[in-house]
Design a protein around this motif. Structure first.
Motif, mmCIF file in Angstrom:
data_model
loop_
_atom_site.group_PDB
_atom_site.id
_atom_site.type_symbol
_atom_site.label_atom_id
_atom_site.label_comp_id
_atom_site.label_asym_id
_atom_site.label_seq_id
_atom_site.Cartn_x
_atom_site.Cartn_y
_atom_site.Cartn_z
ATOM 1 N N GLY A 192 0.825 -1.205 0.000
ATOM 2 C CA GLY A 192 0.000 0.000 0.000
ATOM 3 C C GLY A 192 0.856 1.250 0.000
ATOM 4 O O GLY A 192 0.344 2.362 -0.081
ATOM 5 N N SER B 41 1.699 11.532 -7.174
ATOM 6 C CA SER B 41 0.384 11.095 -6.704
ATOM 7 C C SER B 41 0.528 10.133 -5.528
ATOM 8 O O SER B 41 -0.146 10.272 -4.507
ATOM 9 C CB SER B 41 -0.386 10.418 -7.836
ATOM 10 O OG SER B 41 -1.597 9.876 -7.348
ATOM 11 N N GLY B 42 1.420 9.164 -5.678
ATOM 12 C CA GLY B 42 1.639 8.199 -4.608
ATOM 13 C C GLY B 42 2.172 8.861 -3.351
ATOM 14 O O GLY B 42 1.771 8.531 -2.233
ATOM 15 N N GLU C 205 1.776 12.032 -2.329
ATOM 16 C CA GLU C 205 0.714 12.793 -1.655
ATOM 17 C C GLU C 205 -0.274 11.854 -0.956
ATOM 18 O O GLU C 205 -0.767 12.152 0.131
ATOM 19 C CB GLU C 205 -0.022 13.678 -2.667
ATOM 20 C CG GLU C 205 0.838 14.842 -3.132
ATOM 21 C CD GLU C 205 0.182 15.660 -4.250
ATOM 22 O OE1 GLU C 205 0.697 16.736 -4.544
ATOM 23 O OE2 GLU C 205 -0.832 15.191 -4.830
ATOM 24 N N ASN C 206 -0.533 10.721 -1.590
ATOM 25 C CA ASN C 206 -1.444 9.741 -0.997
ATOM 26 C C ASN C 206 -0.892 9.233 0.340
ATOM 27 O O ASN C 206 -1.626 9.106 1.328
ATOM 28 C CB ASN C 206 -1.641 8.566 -1.969
ATOM 29 C CG ASN C 206 -2.986 7.872 -1.789
ATOM 30 O OD1 ASN C 206 -3.725 8.124 -0.849
ATOM 31 N ND2 ASN C 206 -3.297 6.966 -2.695
ATOM 32 N N GLN C 207 0.409 8.967 0.393
ATOM 33 C CA GLN C 207 1.021 8.512 1.640
ATOM 34 C C GLN C 207 0.881 9.557 2.734
ATOM 35 O O GLN C 207 0.593 9.234 3.887
ATOM 36 C CB GLN C 207 2.506 8.181 1.433
ATOM 37 C CG GLN C 207 2.764 6.944 0.589
ATOM 38 C CD GLN C 207 2.084 5.708 1.124
ATOM 39 O OE1 GLN C 207 2.246 5.356 2.284
ATOM 40 N NE2 GLN C 207 1.304 5.046 0.293
ATOM 41 N N GLN D 10 -1.391 12.034 2.934
ATOM 42 C CA GLN D 10 -2.803 12.128 3.329
ATOM 43 C C GLN D 10 -3.176 10.973 4.249
ATOM 44 O O GLN D 10 -3.849 11.148 5.267
ATOM 45 C CB GLN D 10 -3.696 12.103 2.076
ATOM 46 C CG GLN D 10 -3.571 13.366 1.224
ATOM 47 C CD GLN D 10 -4.106 13.183 -0.191
ATOM 48 O OE1 GLN D 10 -4.363 12.060 -0.645
ATOM 49 N NE2 GLN D 10 -4.264 14.278 -0.910
ATOM 50 N N GLY D 11 -2.710 9.775 3.889
ATOM 51 C CA GLY D 11 -3.014 8.596 4.695
ATOM 52 C C GLY D 11 -2.394 8.671 6.077
ATOM 53 O O GLY D 11 -3.009 8.276 7.072
ATOM 54 N N VAL E 299 -4.590 10.896 8.307
ATOM 55 C CA VAL E 299 -5.802 10.197 8.758
ATOM 56 C C VAL E 299 -5.441 9.147 9.804
ATOM 57 O O VAL E 299 -6.112 9.014 10.837
ATOM 58 C CB VAL E 299 -6.532 9.553 7.563
ATOM 59 C CG1 VAL E 299 -7.666 8.650 8.035
ATOM 60 C CG2 VAL E 299 -7.086 10.638 6.630
ATOM 61 N N ASP F 60 -6.353 7.820 -8.465
ATOM 62 C CA ASP F 60 -5.347 6.998 -7.777
ATOM 63 C C ASP F 60 -5.725 6.829 -6.308
ATOM 64 O O ASP F 60 -4.947 7.140 -5.408
ATOM 65 C CB ASP F 60 -3.963 7.674 -7.912
ATOM 66 C CG ASP F 60 -2.828 6.771 -7.430
ATOM 67 O OD1 ASP F 60 -3.005 5.541 -7.396
ATOM 68 O OD2 ASP F 60 -1.765 7.316 -7.089
ATOM 69 N N GLN G 39 -4.500 2.668 -1.695
ATOM 70 C CA GLN G 39 -3.134 2.404 -1.230
ATOM 71 C C GLN G 39 -2.986 0.879 -1.210
ATOM 72 O O GLN G 39 -2.648 0.292 -2.227
ATOM 73 C CB GLN G 39 -2.866 3.063 0.120
ATOM 74 C CG GLN G 39 -2.689 4.583 -0.038
ATOM 75 C CD GLN G 39 -2.267 5.276 1.235
ATOM 76 O OE1 GLN G 39 -1.591 4.725 2.085
ATOM 77 N NE2 GLN G 39 -2.673 6.533 1.376
ATOM 78 N N CYS G 40 -3.291 0.219 -0.080
ATOM 79 C CA CYS G 40 -3.201 -1.247 -0.128
ATOM 80 C C CYS G 40 -4.310 -1.826 -0.984
ATOM 81 O O CYS G 40 -4.162 -2.878 -1.578
ATOM 82 C CB CYS G 40 -3.196 -1.848 1.280
ATOM 83 S SG CYS G 40 -4.805 -2.211 2.005
ATOM 84 N N CYS H 289 -5.826 2.585 5.382
ATOM 85 C CA CYS H 289 -4.756 3.411 4.820
ATOM 86 C C CYS H 289 -5.125 4.892 4.826
ATOM 87 O O CYS H 289 -4.269 5.746 4.606
ATOM 88 C CB CYS H 289 -4.420 2.976 3.398
ATOM 89 S SG CYS H 289 -3.926 1.254 3.242
ATOM 90 N N GLY H 290 -6.401 5.205 5.023
ATOM 91 C CA GLY H 290 -6.807 6.607 5.121
ATOM 92 C C GLY H 290 -6.942 7.319 3.791
ATOM 93 O O GLY H 290 -6.539 8.470 3.637
ATOM 94 N N THR H 291 -7.549 6.651 2.814
ATOM 95 C CA THR H 291 -7.681 7.264 1.483
ATOM 96 C C THR H 291 -8.981 8.063 1.336
ATOM 97 O O THR H 291 -9.419 8.337 0.215
ATOM 98 C CB THR H 291 -7.638 6.194 0.372
ATOM 99 O OG1 THR H 291 -8.757 5.315 0.525
ATOM 100 C CG2 THR H 291 -6.356 5.392 0.428
ATOM 101 N N ARG I 134 -9.379 11.019 -1.104
ATOM 102 C CA ARG I 134 -9.456 10.649 -2.522
ATOM 103 C C ARG I 134 -10.765 9.949 -2.862
ATOM 104 O O ARG I 134 -11.282 10.106 -3.968
ATOM 105 C CB ARG I 134 -8.270 9.767 -2.883
ATOM 106 C CG ARG I 134 -6.999 10.593 -2.871
ATOM 107 C CD ARG I 134 -5.773 9.780 -3.198
ATOM 108 N NE ARG I 134 -4.637 10.684 -3.145
ATOM 109 C CZ ARG I 134 -3.632 10.678 -4.002
ATOM 110 N NH1 ARG I 134 -3.593 9.783 -4.963
ATOM 111 N NH2 ARG I 134 -2.658 11.548 -3.900
#
Lengths: 766, 156
Positions: free
Chosen positions: A96, A668-669, A671-673, A675-676, A679, B94, B97-98, B134-136, B139
């Motif tokens: 992930g 993108s990946g 920023e996703n990390q 953001q995650g 949270v 996108d 995550q997992c 994962c907290g998406t 998105r």
């Protein structure tokens, strides 16, 4: 690669787990690229180029003679088929963190491949070819940055050599772009696919280090946004995870363990269980000897039930009656630890001194120190895919499909359980449905091997329930920190005393994972008088690496207390931190891998303040909180913008995150990390697992409520463009979030949160 | 014998206990493994499928209780190779995550857009109760709005 080969020296904030892991993996990865060399592996379907960066493999091209159809060749990083399709192999587990996409981007960049031509696949697990293969410590990017670029560049060099030979022109006149070799002078072009067979016959570059790599300004892919390479199969429900593996004749199994750590089976109603519909077998599991350390793992004692479906074995559990022998089981009690730690914290110096500078006792006696005593509970990993593994014991070999973060550790573990040599173990790395550090431990793989050996020649899917997972996690350790800080008349921090009360194994006295206090933990080298010391209490509950191990709690205690110090000094928090880091600014970089760099710290703190509008008017009721933390080689500053209502409900409106992790691979990946992480940190602020009588009291998600959708904050992410080696981002954005939020809560309410979860002080997170 | 209507197909399954949750019939018997097991107590939503168009937690519904009713799983969202607007938005933004929870998220979001073709943030918050470890969430919300804007959020 060498720059971070030993990520131990000089990295202050690395937790004990990471040191151990890095040391363990060093033998696998420590060989310099120049001595590994490239290896051309071809022979197979219709020619084409397959290039591996490897040691010790036979050159199959010579062995097999002329190219025939090309089968899958394990060990390859790059494979170019004659139809132009490019397959890139990602060596590390995808959990992930987006590594499968990022590794593909790095390889494709130096190969100069058109991204549309590229497919990325998970590689085989094979240390002889790939060296260390693991997802942990946010180390995948820094440890593989050079090697992957060289693999891509090496394949490109062979394609260029093939074109030069074909056209009778010097290689220096050729360029590449979009999977094509170009000779501008004669306006000739050749696709990689058309060159693949000829390229496979070219000599492999003798010295990967001599290959010319691209300069950053010439990147076409690195730094852009890519959607994850598995997103299509994910949204259409294709089998990607170990739990999805289906094999003909497969049976299902579950293993019921004693809720109290260290308990054994005295007796169980096995005869009743064996008669239940769909159950094919039930037996007592003696387990394996206590492992040398929590990472080594093994099989805990219990009762295994095997049957024809998941539901058959899960249903049978409800009829299972076990008499547990808890005479040797843990009696760990959180309430007892809380009381004992408070008592121990009365002393300014703990049992073991980690570091001293100057004379802190004198400094403390001379002034009126600022004091803060912090406490944080245990938390669970709660990765969403429950533990599972499919294992197939075939007498002289065993094959497994597993969601592991550290496959290398599972091979000897499984071999020992199955009574086989490690080379008789084949492990298929599956996509991992959430890692967070939990699956660096391979206990569920061990369970599957153990049960499969009892049911030979039959594939068995070993399934944990959510309750098993919550009861038998390797938890994020709780802990306590007693701080005292000395401020001079100008409000400058001159002395600092940290007494950490943590945990150790009752038998070996080894420090519990992530319960250590690093000798160079900030502000060790920034004040005149300093002492860090520890006292430890015996703990049987297994604890393991949990996203940013050590750092995720160290950041909260430390950066909360630094805000306390700034408030006591009547100084602006940003200015207070900048002044302290400024004491070492501009110093020559230390030798070895990069540690906490005060200039990079100053850079991200300043930019975060600017982006978050620090010191500027805010909407009514909004307040800001700042934290900075260095971990996993990433320098990250975060500012939370919160409001708190009359019922102590905290709303996080916005998080501003400024990260210096060197160049970003996939924007993108990345920023996703981030953001995650925000949270996750908000979720974890309000969560804990508690233990009494040696057992965890929370059983499932009804008692461990992760955050859901509402009130997910706006996360503004800014990456500082720096020229350092790129480093990982799965973890370092997590640690600053909790203290930033708690510092903002203080700004809003005047209440300092010194205990986690924040529900203890009556707060909730909206 | 159990008869189920899954993704428009009539399926018959032999020899499963009456109390077997729909989740395990889908996964173990019909080999439709896109629907995930997360908690078994209807908390996390990884097992979300549609029952007659409404989202339900398949881990907590006996398959025998829904015999003959219309069941849709994540494998039934696309129309052949044509993805639903939500599936496409999940890729465009996108989201994953997992990725383990995302099938359940998509099923819940698909039902949401049927009910509210242009959902407000409050409506999204109310309906989207699935966990994403994962907290998406940021998105997921963006992707739902994007699919709504595309005007055809439901199953293709």
């Amino acid at each position: 690669m060498n720059a971070v080969m030993n990520p131990v020296q000089g990295i202050d904030a690395f937790a004990a787990f990471e040191r151990a892991l890095a040391e363990q993996l060093q033998t696998a990865v420590a060989q310099p690229v120049s001595r590994r060399g490239f290896m051309k592996i071809s022979g197979g379907i219709g020619g084409g180029l397959v290039l591996a960066l490897a040691v010790g493999l036979p050159d199959k091209a010579e062995a097999q003679g002329a190219p025939a159809p090309v089968p899958f060749v394990p060990g390859a990083y790059v494979r170019i088929a004659t139809d132009g399709k490019i397959t890139l192999y990602s060596k590390n587990p995808e959990i992930g963190q987006g590594i499968k996409t990022a590794f593909g981007v790095i390889l494709a960049e130096e190969l100069d491949a058109a991204w549309a031509d590229v497919t990325v696949e998970q590689s085989e697990i094979n240390a002889a070819v790939y060296g260390g293969q693991f997802a942990g410590g946010s180390l995948s990017i820094p440890m593989n940055w050079d090697g992957l670029r060289q693999a891509g560049a090496g394949a490109r060099a062979m394609l260029v050599a093939a074109a030069a030979k074909q056209w009778g022109v010097p290689e220096s006149e050729l360029t590449t772009a979009d999977s094509t070799v170009i000779h501008a002078a004669s306006a000739r072009k050749a696709s990689y696919g058309s060159l693949a067979t000829a390229a496979a016959a070219m000599p492999v570059p003798a010295d990967p280090k001599a290959l010319k790599l691209k300069e950053r300004k010439d990147y076409k892919l690195i730094g852009k946004r890519f959607t994850g390479v598995d997103n299509l199969p994910l949204v259409t429900g294709k089998p990607l995870f170990a739990i999805d593996v289906q094999l003909p004749g497969m049976l299902y199994a579950t293993l019921v363990k004693c809720p109290a750590v260290g308990g054994k089976v005295a007796s169980a109603n096995l005869d009743d269980i064996k008669k239940l519909p769909g159950v094919t077998d039930a037996f007592i599991v003696e387990g394996t000897p206590k492992p040398a350390n929590v990472m080594a793992t093994g099989v805990l004692p219990g009762v295994a039930i095997v049957g024809k479906s998941t539901w058959a074995v899960f249903s049978a559990r409800k009829q299972l009656k076990v008499v547990w022998d808890e005479s040797t089981a843990s009696k760990d009690s959180w309430t007892a630890y809380v009381a004992k730690a408070k008592e121990l914290s009365a002393k300014a110096q703990g049992d073991k001194v980690v570091k001293t500078v100057g004379d802190i006792d004198k400094a403390l006696a001379a002034g009126k120190p600022v004091e803060g005593y912090y406490q944080f509970g245990f938390v669970s990993h709660a990765q969403l895919e429950p533990q599972n593994t499919v294992a197939w014991f075939k007498g002289d070999s065993i094959e497994l499909w597993a969601p592991t973060q550290l496959p290398a550790n599972s091979l000897p573990l499984v071999a020992g359980i199955a009574g086989l040599k490690a080379d008789k173990v084949t492990l298929h790395q599956m996509r991992v449905g959430g890692g967070f550090g939990r699956r660096l431990l391979n206990d569920f793989v061990a369970d599957a091997a153990y049960v499969a050996k009892q049911v030979p020649n039959t594939p068995v899917k070993l399934m944990w329930t959510r309750e098993d997972d919550m009861h038998h996690d390797a938890y994020r350790v709780g802990g306590f920190m007693a701080y005292k800080g000395v401020l001079d008349a100008q409000g400058k921090l001159t002395g600092f005393n940290g007494h950490m009360i943590g945990f150790e194994d009752p038998g070996t006295k080894a420090t519990t994972t992530a319960s250590d206090y690093g000798a160079n933990e900030f502000p060790a080298n920034y004040v005149d008088d300093y002492r860090a010391s520890v006292s430890r209490m015996p703990l049987s509950m297994p604890c393991g690496p949990w996203r940013a191990p050590g750092s995720n709690t160290m950041s909260w205690v430390q950066q909360s207390f630094f805000h306390e110090l700034a408030v006591a000094a009547k100084r602006d928090h940003v200015e207070f931190l900048l002044e302290i880091f400024g004491r070492k600014a501009g110093a020559a970089p230390q030798a070895g891998p990069p540690g906490l760099n005060p200039d990079r710290a100053i850079g991200v703190i300043k930019l975060a303040a600017e982006k978050a509008g620090w010191g500027k008017p805010l909407p009514k009721g909004r307040h800001l909180g700042l934290a900075f933390f260095f971990s996993h080689q990433g320098h990250i500053a975060e500012i939370a913008e919160v409001s708190v209502d009359a019922k102590k409900k905290v709303t996080v409106h916005k998080m501003t995150v400024v990260a210096d992790i060197g160049p970003v691979i996939n924007l993108s990946g990345a920023e996703n990390q981030v953001q995650g992480c925000i949270v996750d940190a908000m979720s974890t602020l309000a969560l804990e697992v508690t233990m009494e009588g040696g057992a965890i009291q929370q059983t499932n998600f009804d008692k461990y409520q992760l955050r859901r959708m509402p009130n997910s904050p706006q996360v503004d992410v800014h990456f500082v463009t720096s020229n350092y080696t790129p480093t990982g981002l799965g973890e370092p954005a997590f640690p600053p979030a909790a203290p930033a939020i708690c510092n903002a809560i203080y700004a809003a309410t005047g209440t300092r949160i010194r205990t986690l979860p924040i529900t203890k002080a009556g707060f909730t997170v909206a | 014998m159990l008869r189920l209507n899954v993704n428009g197909q009539e399926r018959t399954i032999e020899g499963v206990a009456d109390d077997t949750p729909l989740l395990w019939v889908l996964r173990d018997e019909l080999k439709l493994v896109g629907t995930k097991f997360g908690c078994g107590i209807a908390q996390c939503g990884a097992c979300t499928v549609h029952l007659n168009g409404s989202p339900v937690r398949s881990c907590s519904i006996p398959a025998s209780a829904v015999a003959g009713q219309k069941i849709t799983t994540v494998e039934g969202l696309a129309n052949g190779a044509v993805l639903s607007a939500l599936q496409q938005a999940w890729i465009d933004h996108d989201v994953a995550q997992c990725g383990y929870c995302q099938a359940g998220q998509l099923m819940t979001a698909t039902a949401l857009l049927k009910q509210h073709p242009n959902p407000t943030d409050a409506q999204i918050d109310q309906v989207m109760t699935n966990f994403c470890r994962c907290g998406t969430y940021v998105r997921i919300r963006k992707a739902i709005h994007a699919a709504a804007a595309a005007g055809k959020g439901g199953a293709a």
